[in-house]
Design a protein around this motif. Sequence first.
Motif, PDB file in Angstrom:
ATOM      1  N   UNK A  71       0.844  -1.198   0.000  1.00  0.00           N
ATOM      2  CA  UNK A  71       0.000   0.000   0.000  1.00  0.00           C
ATOM      3  C   UNK A  71       0.879   1.247   0.000  1.00  0.00           C
ATOM      4  N   UNK A  72       0.546   2.200  -0.861  1.00  0.00           N
ATOM      5  CA  UNK A  72       1.282   3.460  -0.972  1.00  0.00           C
ATOM      6  C   UNK A  72       0.307   4.627  -0.875  1.00  0.00           C
ATOM      7  N   UNK A  73       0.763   5.725  -0.279  1.00  0.00           N
ATOM      8  CA  UNK A  73       0.055   6.983  -0.462  1.00  0.00           C
ATOM      9  C   UNK A  73       0.286   7.452  -1.895  1.00  0.00           C
ATOM     10  N   UNK A  74      -0.631   8.240  -2.393  1.00  0.00           N
ATOM     11  CA  UNK A  74      -0.507   8.704  -3.772  1.00  0.00           C
ATOM     12  C   UNK A  74      -1.018  10.127  -3.881  1.00  0.00           C
ATOM     13  N   UNK A  75      -0.655  10.785  -4.959  1.00  0.00           N
ATOM     14  CA  UNK A  75      -1.113  12.146  -5.220  1.00  0.00           C
ATOM     15  C   UNK A  75      -1.534  12.273  -6.678  1.00  0.00           C
ATOM     16  N   UNK A  76      -2.475  13.194  -6.904  1.00  0.00           N
ATOM     17  CA  UNK A  76      -2.926  13.434  -8.274  1.00  0.00           C
ATOM     18  C   UNK A  76      -1.899  14.309  -8.971  1.00  0.00           C
ATOM     19  N   UNK A  77      -1.340  13.784 -10.045  1.00  0.00           N
ATOM     20  CA  UNK A  77      -0.323  14.524 -10.788  1.00  0.00           C
ATOM     21  C   UNK A  77      -0.959  15.494 -11.787  1.00  0.00           C
ATOM     22  N   UNK A  78      -2.071  15.095 -12.360  1.00  0.00           N
ATOM     23  CA  UNK A  78      -2.762  15.944 -13.325  1.00  0.00           C
ATOM     24  C   UNK A  78      -4.003  15.233 -13.823  1.00  0.00           C
ATOM     25  N   UNK A  79      -4.857  15.992 -14.527  1.00  0.00           N
ATOM     26  CA  UNK A  79      -6.106  15.410 -15.002  1.00  0.00           C
ATOM     27  C   UNK A  79      -6.571  16.122 -16.258  1.00  0.00           C
ATOM     28  N   UNK A  80      -7.282  15.402 -17.089  1.00  0.00           N
ATOM     29  CA  UNK A  80      -7.966  15.971 -18.235  1.00  0.00           C
ATOM     30  C   UNK A  80      -9.454  15.671 -18.050  1.00  0.00           C
ATOM     31  N   UNK A  81     -10.211  16.603 -17.433  1.00  0.00           N
ATOM     32  CA  UNK A  81     -11.619  16.332 -17.129  1.00  0.00           C
ATOM     33  C   UNK A  81     -12.451  15.959 -18.346  1.00  0.00           C
ATOM     34  N   UNK A  82     -12.130  16.534 -19.505  1.00  0.00           N
ATOM     35  CA  UNK A  82     -12.929  16.212 -20.702  1.00  0.00           C
ATOM     36  C   UNK A  82     -12.855  14.728 -21.030  1.00  0.00           C
ATOM     37  N   UNK A  84     -12.156  12.508 -18.748  1.00  0.00           N
ATOM     38  CA  UNK A  84     -12.332  11.775 -17.493  1.00  0.00           C
ATOM     39  C   UNK A  84     -11.079  10.997 -17.142  1.00  0.00           C
ATOM     40  N   UNK A  85      -9.928  11.574 -17.454  1.00  0.00           N
ATOM     41  CA  UNK A  85      -8.637  10.917 -17.218  1.00  0.00           C
ATOM     42  C   UNK A  85      -7.885  11.623 -16.099  1.00  0.00           C
ATOM     43  N   UNK A  86      -7.297  10.838 -15.217  1.00  0.00           N
ATOM     44  CA  UNK A  86      -6.395  11.383 -14.203  1.00  0.00           C
ATOM     45  C   UNK A  86      -5.146  10.516 -14.146  1.00  0.00           C
ATOM     46  N   UNK A  87      -4.020  11.163 -13.855  1.00  0.00           N
ATOM     47  CA  UNK A  87      -2.772  10.442 -13.616  1.00  0.00           C
ATOM     48  C   UNK A  87      -2.381  10.691 -12.172  1.00  0.00           C
ATOM     49  N   UNK A  88      -2.222   9.613 -11.423  1.00  0.00           N
ATOM     50  CA  UNK A  88      -1.759   9.742 -10.044  1.00  0.00           C
ATOM     51  C   UNK A  88      -0.387   9.103  -9.922  1.00  0.00           C
ATOM     52  N   UNK A  89       0.332   9.470  -8.872  1.00  0.00           N
ATOM     53  CA  UNK A  89       1.718   9.010  -8.704  1.00  0.00           C
ATOM     54  C   UNK A  89       1.899   8.499  -7.280  1.00  0.00           C
ATOM     55  N   UNK A  90       2.540   7.359  -7.160  1.00  0.00           N
ATOM     56  CA  UNK A  90       2.829   6.807  -5.846  1.00  0.00           C
ATOM     57  C   UNK A  90       3.835   7.696  -5.127  1.00  0.00           C
ATOM     58  N   UNK A  91       3.603   7.902  -3.825  1.00  0.00           N
ATOM     59  CA  UNK A  91       4.546   8.675  -3.003  1.00  0.00           C
ATOM     60  C   UNK A  91       5.519   7.710  -2.328  1.00  0.00           C
ATOM     61  N   UNK A  92       6.749   7.779  -2.680  1.00  0.00           N
ATOM     62  CA  UNK A  92       7.762   6.942  -2.048  1.00  0.00           C
ATOM     63  C   UNK A  92       9.141   7.499  -2.355  1.00  0.00           C
ATOM     64  N   UNK A  93      10.046   7.348  -1.410  1.00  0.00           N
ATOM     65  CA  UNK A  93      11.425   7.780  -1.618  1.00  0.00           C
ATOM     66  C   UNK A  93      12.235   6.683  -2.285  1.00  0.00           C
TER      67      UNK A  93
END
Length: 329
Positions: A71-82, A84-93
């Motif tokens: 399990x990883x925390x994640x953040x939204x990197x960007x989105x194209x609402x038209x 309905x696409x989002x790219x999220x990125x795992x938070x890890x060092x």
Amino acid sequence: MIVPLTAKASSQSTINHALPRLVKIFGAGGVKNLYAYSTGFLVSPQGHIATIWSPVLDTDRLSVVLNDGRRFDAEVLGAEPYLDLAIIKLKTERELNLPYFDFREKVIAGPGTRILGFSNMFRVATGDEPVSVLHGVIEARTELPRRRGAFELAYSGDVYVVDAITNNPGAAGGAILTYDGKLLGMIGKQVRNAKTNTWVNYSLPIDVLSKSIEQIITGKFESSENQKKTVTQAPERYRPVDFGMVMVPDVLYRTPAYIDSVLPGSLVAKAGLKPDDLVVFVNDELVKSCKTLNAELGKLEAGDLLRLVVRRKNQLVSIEFQVPPEKNN
């Protein structure tokens, strides 16, 4: 690349290939019974994940579970609402070297192509359990005619219509693959054909999504919604309350446009709208959120015909009336 109707690879080998590339996503939820989980698929070894843009992502505590249970925390990197696409990125060092799908391989399938659909529908998997797999067939690649008000969907381009029951709660953001393991598209949201009152199972083609995926990952993307906002200053002539609609608090990026209460004697009260109705169309324009509703009402002018379509439980209810000459401030 055009995929033939049949493929020689076994479905089991494709399933074994795909499962490590699928993830379960857990985030926000609980607003008007919206579920707080969805699905995504890895598109880079560094932990970039393509998924559907939904209220699930409207949180600072987004988490992702990999196929092996990590399990990883994640953040939204960007989105194209038209789209309905989002790219999220795992938070890890730590440096990751995860298996992933090559979204740049633009595979296109025709009717009759057998597919496998992968998703965490109904939240069956929460740890290292595999996501669900459904067999299906591409019925068509066609447009969803949003302008006709047939679908509650912002995107109006090509989609794959499939016969498998893939668009279940939590399935959105999953992937469909050919039997020989080629990524065809991302499973869409639950949408209904308003004319036939049936659910439609569709996927957004990867060749449509690939450009935006790459731009978001490389930091060269600017959402079309943001671009529109920079070139136009939307008018704010009317608000929902001017017609008697008191909306739920707008606390999320895309808070669904639910009516919290209706002012007695107002235009919408006389037309029959009720609390808990979800506004889905304003003058044939899809309402994706409270912000969208405010924007569409703000464009109205006195004397315009205002048509509202709301969803009440499993039914669509339509009303219309003329916009009054002055706002009821």
